[in-house]
Write a protein that holds these residues in place. Structure first.
Motif, PDB file in Angstrom:
ATOM      1  N   ILE A  40       0.846  -1.200   0.000  1.00  0.00           N
ATOM      2  CA  ILE A  40       0.000   0.000   0.000  1.00  0.00           C
ATOM      3  C   ILE A  40       0.878   1.244   0.000  1.00  0.00           C
ATOM      4  N   GLY A  41       0.802   1.981  -1.105  1.00  0.00           N
ATOM      5  CA  GLY A  41       1.555   3.224  -1.245  1.00  0.00           C
ATOM      6  C   GLY A  41       0.726   4.411  -0.771  1.00  0.00           C
ATOM      7  N   GLU A  42       1.049   5.581  -1.315  1.00  0.00           N
ATOM      8  CA  GLU A  42       0.423   6.814  -0.830  1.00  0.00           C
ATOM      9  C   GLU A  42      -0.728   7.243  -1.755  1.00  0.00           C
ATOM     10  N   ALA A  43      -0.367   7.723  -2.924  1.00  0.00           N
ATOM     11  CA  ALA A  43      -1.364   8.266  -3.847  1.00  0.00           C
ATOM     12  C   ALA A  43      -0.795   8.196  -5.256  1.00  0.00           C
ATOM     13  N   PRO A  44      -1.666   8.163  -6.272  1.00  0.00           N
ATOM     14  CA  PRO A  44      -1.145   8.162  -7.638  1.00  0.00           C
ATOM     15  C   PRO A  44      -0.377   9.448  -7.929  1.00  0.00           C
ATOM     16  N   GLY A  45       0.659   9.330  -8.722  1.00  0.00           N
ATOM     17  CA  GLY A  45       1.365  10.507  -9.228  1.00  0.00           C
ATOM     18  C   GLY A  45       0.954  10.760 -10.674  1.00  0.00           C
ATOM     19  N   TRP A  46       1.738  11.568 -11.370  1.00  0.00           N
ATOM     20  CA  TRP A  46       1.380  11.957 -12.746  1.00  0.00           C
ATOM     21  C   TRP A  46       1.257  10.734 -13.664  1.00  0.00           C
ATOM     22  N   HIS A  47       2.244   9.868 -13.634  1.00  0.00           N
ATOM     23  CA  HIS A  47       2.238   8.703 -14.535  1.00  0.00           C
ATOM     24  C   HIS A  47       1.044   7.795 -14.252  1.00  0.00           C
ATOM     25  N   GLU A  48       0.768   7.600 -12.960  1.00  0.00           N
ATOM     26  CA  GLU A  48      -0.314   6.709 -12.559  1.00  0.00           C
ATOM     27  C   GLU A  48      -1.662   7.290 -12.988  1.00  0.00           C
ATOM     28  N   ASP A  49      -1.794   8.605 -12.841  1.00  0.00           N
ATOM     29  CA  ASP A  49      -3.027   9.289 -13.237  1.00  0.00           C
ATOM     30  C   ASP A  49      -3.252   9.182 -14.753  1.00  0.00           C
ATOM     31  N   ARG A  53      -2.963   3.091 -13.482  1.00  0.00           N
ATOM     32  CA  ARG A  53      -2.296   1.939 -12.852  1.00  0.00           C
ATOM     33  C   ARG A  53      -1.348   2.432 -11.758  1.00  0.00           C
ATOM     34  N   PRO A  54      -1.241   1.686 -10.647  1.00  0.00           N
ATOM     35  CA  PRO A  54      -0.377   2.149  -9.553  1.00  0.00           C
ATOM     36  C   PRO A  54       1.103   1.924  -9.841  1.00  0.00           C
ATOM     37  N   PHE A  55       1.923   2.770  -9.307  1.00  0.00           N
ATOM     38  CA  PHE A  55       3.385   2.604  -9.344  1.00  0.00           C
ATOM     39  C   PHE A  55       3.910   2.248 -10.741  1.00  0.00           C
ATOM     40  N   VAL A  56       3.672   3.144 -11.691  1.00  0.00           N
ATOM     41  CA  VAL A  56       4.197   2.917 -13.048  1.00  0.00           C
ATOM     42  C   VAL A  56       5.258   3.953 -13.436  1.00  0.00           C
ATOM     43  N   ALA A  80      -1.736  -1.263  -4.154  1.00  0.00           N
ATOM     44  CA  ALA A  80      -2.796  -0.243  -4.064  1.00  0.00           C
ATOM     45  C   ALA A  80      -2.220   0.990  -3.388  1.00  0.00           C
ATOM     46  N   ASN A  81      -3.051   1.974  -3.231  1.00  0.00           N
ATOM     47  CA  ASN A  81      -2.650   3.218  -2.569  1.00  0.00           C
ATOM     48  C   ASN A  81      -3.672   3.604  -1.512  1.00  0.00           C
ATOM     49  N   VAL A  82      -3.256   4.451  -0.588  1.00  0.00           N
ATOM     50  CA  VAL A  82      -4.175   4.956   0.431  1.00  0.00           C
ATOM     51  C   VAL A  82      -5.292   5.755  -0.246  1.00  0.00           C
ATOM     52  N   TYR A 153       9.996   1.952   4.006  1.00  0.00           N
ATOM     53  CA  TYR A 153      10.068   3.298   3.433  1.00  0.00           C
ATOM     54  C   TYR A 153       9.370   3.304   2.075  1.00  0.00           C
ATOM     55  N   HIS A 154       9.018   4.508   1.623  1.00  0.00           N
ATOM     56  CA  HIS A 154       8.415   4.628   0.294  1.00  0.00           C
ATOM     57  C   HIS A 154       9.520   4.534  -0.762  1.00  0.00           C
ATOM     58  N   PRO A 155       9.295   3.770  -1.837  1.00  0.00           N
ATOM     59  CA  PRO A 155      10.338   3.654  -2.869  1.00  0.00           C
ATOM     60  C   PRO A 155      10.777   5.006  -3.441  1.00  0.00           C
TER      61      PRO A 155
HETATM   62  N1  URA Z   1       3.680   6.758  -5.337  1.00  0.00           N
HETATM   63  C1  URA Z   1       2.675   6.150  -4.672  1.00  0.00           C
HETATM   64  O1  URA Z   1       2.571   6.211  -3.462  1.00  0.00           O
HETATM   65  N2  URA Z   1       1.793   5.461  -5.386  1.00  0.00           N
HETATM   66  C2  URA Z   1       1.870   5.327  -6.706  1.00  0.00           C
HETATM   67  O2  URA Z   1       1.011   4.644  -7.274  1.00  0.00           O
HETATM   68  C3  URA Z   1       2.931   5.968  -7.354  1.00  0.00           C
HETATM   69  C4  URA Z   1       3.822   6.680  -6.661  1.00  0.00           C
END
Ligand code: URA
Length: 197
Positions: A40-49, A53-56, A80-82, A153-155
């Motif tokens: 579980i990550g935080e939130a989508p960023g630009w690429h994900e939006d 798709r998460p973490f792309v 997934a993300n929060v 930690y967050h990647p």
């Molecule tokens: N960082 C996040 O926490 N989530 C993503 O999907 C991408 C970057």
């Protein structure tokens, strides 16, 4: 249609927060419906939006490398993300956004029923390890109701801070053993305040 696809379709219609107006795509999450491990990550960023798709983006490429270090591909876990929509300008998620989105994450967890939940970064950590500091608890696990919670930690943070890179890589390597030895981890009581939000 699978229960998870149905749920993710519901998530895609959500308009509870102001940021829903500005999103290109909702990013519910992706991976195996019967995954043992959920990240579980935080939130989508630009690429994900852009891709839904998460973490792309760059952090996602690094997460893929970290998964490969324990012989896993993203299709074998659930990511997934929060929160499921991108906050404009990549600002931090607001407490109300986290609160509104919490039901979706909870329903994803109930559907997937992972054996292990890995929090990536402070925001997801705060949901499952309230009041803790990531620098103190990263790489440690807690078991509650038969689920192992594990903080990392967050990647993206590790990408930008060389000092965290070694920590995140070592923490990832502990996951396979934690999973196979989950039975031996002592159950702990639910924390009193399950979330700071
Ligand atoms: N960082 C996040 O926490 N989530 C993503 O999907 C991408 C970057």
């Amino acid at each position: 249609m699978s229960a998870l696809s149905e749920l993710n379709k519901e998530i895609a219609l959500c308009q509870q927060c102001e940021i829903a107006k500005y999103r290109n795509r909702v990013v519910p999450g992706e991976g195996a419906e019967d995954a043992d491990i959920m990240f579980i990550g935080e939130a989508p960023g630009w690429h994900e939006d852009q891709q839904g798709r998460p973490f792309v983006g760059p952090a996602g490429k690094y997460l893929d490398e970290l998964l490969a270090s324990i012989s896993l591909r993203r299709e074998q876990v659930y990511i997934a993300n929060v929160i499921k929509c991108r906050p404009q300008g990549n600002r931090d998620p607001l407490p109300t956004e986290i609160q509104n989105c919490r039901q979706w994450l909870q329903r994803q967890i109930e559907t997937i029923q992972p054996k292990m939940i890995v929090t990536l970064g402070r925001y997801s950590m705060a949901m499952y390890f309230p009041g803790k500091s990531i620098s103190k608890i990263h790489g440690t696990a807690q078991k509650r109701d038969d689920v192992v919670y594990y903080a990392m930690y967050h990647p993206a943070a590790a990408l930008h801070q060389q000092s965290l890179r070694q920590a995140i890589e070592e923490d990832m390597l502990k996951i396979p053993t934690l999973l196979t030895q989950a039975e031996t981890i002592k159950e702990e009581p639910e924390p009193e305040q399950l979330s700071m939000f």
